[in-house]
Scaffold this active site. Structure first.
Site, PDB file in Angstrom:
ATOM      1  N   ASN A 193     -48.607  79.286  27.653  1.00 35.39           N
ATOM      2  CA  ASN A 193     -47.425  79.122  28.505  1.00 35.39           C
ATOM      3  C   ASN A 193     -47.659  77.981  29.482  1.00 35.39           C
ATOM      4  O   ASN A 193     -48.693  77.327  29.443  1.00 35.39           O
ATOM      5  CB  ASN A 193     -47.130  80.441  29.233  1.00 35.39           C
ATOM      6  CG  ASN A 193     -48.320  80.894  30.029  1.00 35.39           C
ATOM      7  OD1 ASN A 193     -48.731  80.236  30.980  1.00 35.39           O
ATOM      8  ND2 ASN A 193     -48.927  82.006  29.633  1.00 35.39           N
TER       9      ASN A 193
ATOM     10  N   ASP B   1     -48.323  88.062  26.717  1.00 33.44           N
ATOM     11  CA  ASP B   1     -48.036  89.485  26.501  1.00 33.44           C
ATOM     12  C   ASP B   1     -48.311  89.907  25.069  1.00 33.44           C
ATOM     13  O   ASP B   1     -48.517  91.082  24.800  1.00 33.44           O
ATOM     14  CB  ASP B   1     -46.569  89.784  26.830  1.00 33.44           C
ATOM     15  CG  ASP B   1     -46.321  89.668  28.329  1.00 33.44           C
ATOM     16  OD1 ASP B   1     -47.194  90.114  29.091  1.00 33.44           O
ATOM     17  OD2 ASP B   1     -45.289  89.116  28.723  1.00 33.44           O
TER      18      ASP B   1
ATOM     19  N   LYS C 120     -57.496  76.660   9.119  1.00 35.13           N
ATOM     20  CA  LYS C 120     -56.253  76.014   9.553  1.00 35.13           C
ATOM     21  C   LYS C 120     -55.135  76.292   8.543  1.00 35.13           C
ATOM     22  O   LYS C 120     -55.349  76.159   7.336  1.00 35.13           O
ATOM     23  CB  LYS C 120     -56.499  74.510   9.657  1.00 35.13           C
ATOM     24  CG  LYS C 120     -55.319  73.755  10.188  1.00 35.13           C
ATOM     25  CD  LYS C 120     -55.566  72.252  10.184  1.00 35.13           C
ATOM     26  CE  LYS C 120     -54.286  71.539  10.588  1.00 35.13           C
ATOM     27  NZ  LYS C 120     -54.328  70.119  10.277  1.00 35.13           N
TER      28      LYS C 120
ATOM     29  N   PRO D 167     -53.633  93.190  26.115  1.00 35.33           N
ATOM     30  CA  PRO D 167     -53.779  94.184  27.192  1.00 35.33           C
ATOM     31  C   PRO D 167     -53.058  93.752  28.466  1.00 35.33           C
ATOM     32  O   PRO D 167     -53.032  92.565  28.784  1.00 35.33           O
ATOM     33  CB  PRO D 167     -55.297  94.226  27.426  1.00 35.33           C
ATOM     34  CG  PRO D 167     -55.817  92.957  26.877  1.00 35.33           C
ATOM     35  CD  PRO D 167     -54.895  92.545  25.776  1.00 35.33           C
ATOM     36  N   ASP D 168     -52.505  94.713  29.179  1.00 36.64           N
ATOM     37  CA  ASP D 168     -51.927  94.417  30.490  1.00 36.64           C
ATOM     38  C   ASP D 168     -53.057  94.616  31.511  1.00 36.64           C
ATOM     39  O   ASP D 168     -53.438  95.750  31.843  1.00 36.64           O
ATOM     40  CB  ASP D 168     -50.734  95.337  30.791  1.00 36.64           C
ATOM     41  CG  ASP D 168     -49.987  94.857  32.032  1.00 36.64           C
ATOM     42  OD1 ASP D 168     -50.657  94.470  33.013  1.00 36.64           O
ATOM     43  OD2 ASP D 168     -48.754  94.851  32.016  1.00 36.64           O
ATOM     44  N   ILE D 169     -53.595  93.502  31.958  1.00 33.31           N
ATOM     45  CA  ILE D 169     -54.820  93.542  32.785  1.00 33.31           C
ATOM     46  C   ILE D 169     -54.527  94.192  34.137  1.00 33.31           C
ATOM     47  O   ILE D 169     -55.250  95.088  34.591  1.00 33.31           O
ATOM     48  CB  ILE D 169     -55.366  92.114  32.946  1.00 33.31           C
ATOM     49  CG1 ILE D 169     -55.660  91.551  31.548  1.00 33.31           C
ATOM     50  CG2 ILE D 169     -56.623  92.094  33.799  1.00 33.31           C
ATOM     51  CD1 ILE D 169     -55.814  90.067  31.497  1.00 33.31           C
TER      52      ILE D 169
ATOM     53  N   LYS E 210     -41.433  96.062  38.688  1.00 29.07           N
ATOM     54  CA  LYS E 210     -42.841  95.801  38.323  1.00 29.07           C
ATOM     55  C   LYS E 210     -43.812  96.442  39.310  1.00 29.07           C
ATOM     56  O   LYS E 210     -44.891  96.884  38.930  1.00 29.07           O
ATOM     57  CB  LYS E 210     -43.101  94.299  38.258  1.00 29.07           C
ATOM     58  CG  LYS E 210     -42.815  93.728  36.883  1.00 29.07           C
ATOM     59  CD  LYS E 210     -43.099  92.246  36.776  1.00 29.07           C
ATOM     60  CE  LYS E 210     -42.447  91.717  35.492  1.00 29.07           C
ATOM     61  NZ  LYS E 210     -42.323  90.284  35.462  1.00 29.07           N
TER      62      LYS E 210
HETATM   63  N1  CTP Z   1     -50.190  90.640  33.836  1.00 25.77           N
HETATM   64  C1  CTP Z   1     -51.418  91.043  33.362  1.00 25.77           C
HETATM   65  N2  CTP Z   1     -51.610  91.212  32.019  1.00 25.77           N
HETATM   66  C2  CTP Z   1     -50.611  91.015  31.154  1.00 25.77           C
HETATM   67  C3  CTP Z   1     -49.342  90.583  31.620  1.00 25.77           C
HETATM   68  C4  CTP Z   1     -49.175  90.411  32.971  1.00 25.77           C
HETATM   69  O1  CTP Z   1     -52.336  91.241  34.143  1.00 25.77           O
HETATM   70  N3  CTP Z   1     -50.812  91.175  29.858  1.00 25.77           N
HETATM   71  C5  CTP Z   1     -50.000  90.511  35.266  1.00 25.77           C
HETATM   72  C6  CTP Z   1     -49.711  89.103  35.741  1.00 25.77           C
HETATM   73  O2  CTP Z   1     -50.921  88.461  36.116  1.00 25.77           O
HETATM   74  C7  CTP Z   1     -48.805  89.342  36.930  1.00 25.77           C
HETATM   75  C8  CTP Z   1     -48.050  90.597  36.568  1.00 25.77           C
HETATM   76  O3  CTP Z   1     -48.834  91.245  35.579  1.00 25.77           O
HETATM   77  O4  CTP Z   1     -49.527  89.632  38.084  1.00 25.77           O
HETATM   78  C9  CTP Z   1     -46.673  90.368  36.039  1.00 25.77           C
HETATM   79  O5  CTP Z   1     -46.691  89.391  35.037  1.00 25.77           O
HETATM   80  P1  CTP Z   1     -45.330  88.835  34.429  1.00 25.77           P
HETATM   81  O6  CTP Z   1     -45.653  87.818  33.390  1.00 25.77           O
HETATM   82  O7  CTP Z   1     -44.399  88.475  35.534  1.00 25.77           O
HETATM   83  O8  CTP Z   1     -44.717  90.136  33.794  1.00 25.77           O
HETATM   84  P2  CTP Z   1     -45.031  90.917  32.488  1.00 25.77           P
HETATM   85  O9  CTP Z   1     -45.935  92.055  32.786  1.00 25.77           O
HETATM   86  O10 CTP Z   1     -45.515  89.980  31.448  1.00 25.77           O
HETATM   87  O11 CTP Z   1     -43.594  91.505  32.116  1.00 25.77           O
HETATM   88  P3  CTP Z   1     -42.298  90.694  31.599  1.00 25.77           P
HETATM   89  O12 CTP Z   1     -42.777  89.801  30.499  1.00 25.77           O
HETATM   90  O13 CTP Z   1     -41.407  91.779  31.146  1.00 25.77           O
HETATM   91  O14 CTP Z   1     -41.732  89.945  32.758  1.00 25.77           O
END
Ligand code: CTP
Length: 404
Positions: A216, A284, A294, A312-314, A346
């Site tokens: 990104n 995500d 490749k 994983p959502d850290i 959130k």
């Molecule tokens: N975050 C994280 N791990 C992930 C995704 C997000 O730790 N896999 C953390 C980001 O560092 C930030 C917060 O979660 O502090 C929100 O990230 P954001 O990208 O705004 O939201 P998402 O959780 O990705 O949700 P969405 O895509 O629905 O906006």
């Protein structure tokens, strides 16, 4: 009268004198430190002995001068490991291009470089060299590495040089070095002194094949500004960073990662965190089965279709810890619509204490400006447009207040 370590502030400095014409300024440096009650032990490189004599140094410091890694007398009086540890600060002046290259490469070829590799104390360098040597790519590379390693610098200054040229490369004056030493020896009590702060920053990259990835637009600037501000407030900062093109802020410990999975592992390895700020733009989703080779366009009759699995959502996983949860957890919410409503959602769904919400639809990625809303259980505070470094200072000031 010469002060000793029992007088004045009673701190001690290990001064490594490198081989350059500026070495003569070290005599005044030792005198000034001595006046302030700071004991100076000295190591001289072989080259340094060509510029000042060990006898002059002994006369001013009142301490033995160490010159030889393999000296039986020196090693029995004080081994090089002890020499490197039984001090409050190591100062290298003049820090020559050669000494800095050895440090950056981790070489231990003489007493000075061995001591620098063995020390567990803060190190301050006062570089001095010819202007062309200072601007050489190799020196620039070494300085970047040393800053990344947490080494402190004072100077060099610009001016006339002994070699007849003009430019950057003159060693800082003794009183400038004394000021830098004093500030490192007696850091002010800062709002985050003694606090451990963890910050995630930058994007992650998820592989499609060995040459392609999904990522990104995050530049990492806001996360790095947070790390710098936290270090300036006295915190012990670990920055877990995705791939970015930014220099590590001074005094910050940086752990480089590429993927979301790696970021989670790195974050979970950092113990006893007081404050964790999740500023990284974590992918995500990751590609379910990244290709080992490749993907070749000629092998496929149609463009490849990718299937994804969640990464994983850290933030959520750290906020949900029963043991070892950081005292305060801050998340960022990058939104393109319904910024505040999404941020409030959130705050709950992620289980964090504060959300810094920003509209990333335009003009935020890669710039130095940010417009954010500070969202907590107490409500929403909308801040005006600020530089990323001002946003960082405000966020950390608020967190320092909560930590009290
Ligand atoms: N975050 C994280 N791990 C992930 C995704 C997000 O730790 N896999 C953390 C980001 O560092 C930030 C917060 O979660 O502090 C929100 O990230 P954001 O990208 O705004 O939201 P998402 O959780 O990705 O949700 P969405 O895509 O629905 O906006």
């Amino acid at each position: 009268m010469r002060a000793t370590s029992s007088q004045g502030i009673g701190k001690s400095v290990l001064l490594i004198i490198g081989g350059g014409i500026a070495a003569y300024k070290c005599l005044e440096l030792i005198r000034q430190l001595s006046k302030r009650g700071i004991t100076t032990r000295v190591i001289m490189t072989k080259a340094a002995e060509q510029f000042v004599t060990p006898l002059s140094v002994v006369s001013l410091s009142g301490e033995n001068v160490f010159t030889d890694l393999f000296s039986l007398t020196d090693e029995t009086q004080m081994g090089h490991i002890e020499l490197s540890r039984s001090t409050d600060l190591v100062v290298v002046a003049p820090a020559t291009a050669d000494l800095m290259a050895k440090m950056a490469a981790g070489l231990a070829v003489d007493l000075a470089s061995t001591t620098l590799l063995a020390t567990d104390k803060a190190v301050l360098l006062a570089p001095a060299m010819n202007v062309r040597m200072w601007h050489h790519l190799a020196t620039a590379r070494n300085i970047t590495q040393l800053k990344k390693d947490g080494i402190h610098f004072v100077g060099p200054n610009e001016g006339d040089m002994a070699c007849g040229e003009f430019g950057l490369g003159r060693m800082a004056e003794p009183m400038e070095i004394v000021a830098a030493i004093e500030s490192l020896l007696s850091p002010r009590i800062q709002p985050l002194t003694g606090r451990r702060v963890l910050i995630t920053a930058g994007p992650t990259q998820e592989a499609i094949d060995p040459v392609r990835y999904i990522s990104n637009r995050s530049s990492g600037k806001q996360g790095y500004a947070l790390a710098e501000a936290a270090a300036n407030m006295g915190a012990d900062v670990t920055l877990v960073s995705g791939p970015v093109a930014l220099a590590t802020p001074l005094g910050v410990r940086r752990v480089d990662v590429t993927t979301a999975d790696e970021m989670l592992v790195a974050v979970k390895q950092i113990p006893n965190t007081d404050l964790a700020i999740f500023c990284a733009a974590v992918a995500d989703w990751k590609v379910a089965n990244p290709a080992r080779q490749k993907l070749k366009k000629n092998d496929a009759s149609e463009p490849p279709s990718l299937s994804f699995v969640p990464s994983p959502d850290i933030l959520k996983s750290v906020a949900g810890l029963h043991e070892g949860r950081p005292k305060i957890i801050v998340g960022f919410a990058a939104e393109t619509e319904n910024v505040i409503a999404n941020a409030k959602a959130k705050l709950k769904s992620k289980g964090c204490d504060i959300i810094i919400a920003n509209d990333v639809s335009e003009g935020v990625f890669g710039t130095n400006k940010n417009v954010v809303h500070f969202v907590s259980a107490k409500g929403v505070e909308s801040w005006p447009e600020l530089s990323k470094s001002e946003v960082a200072q405000r966020v950390l000031a608020a967190c320092a207040g909560l930590l009290k």
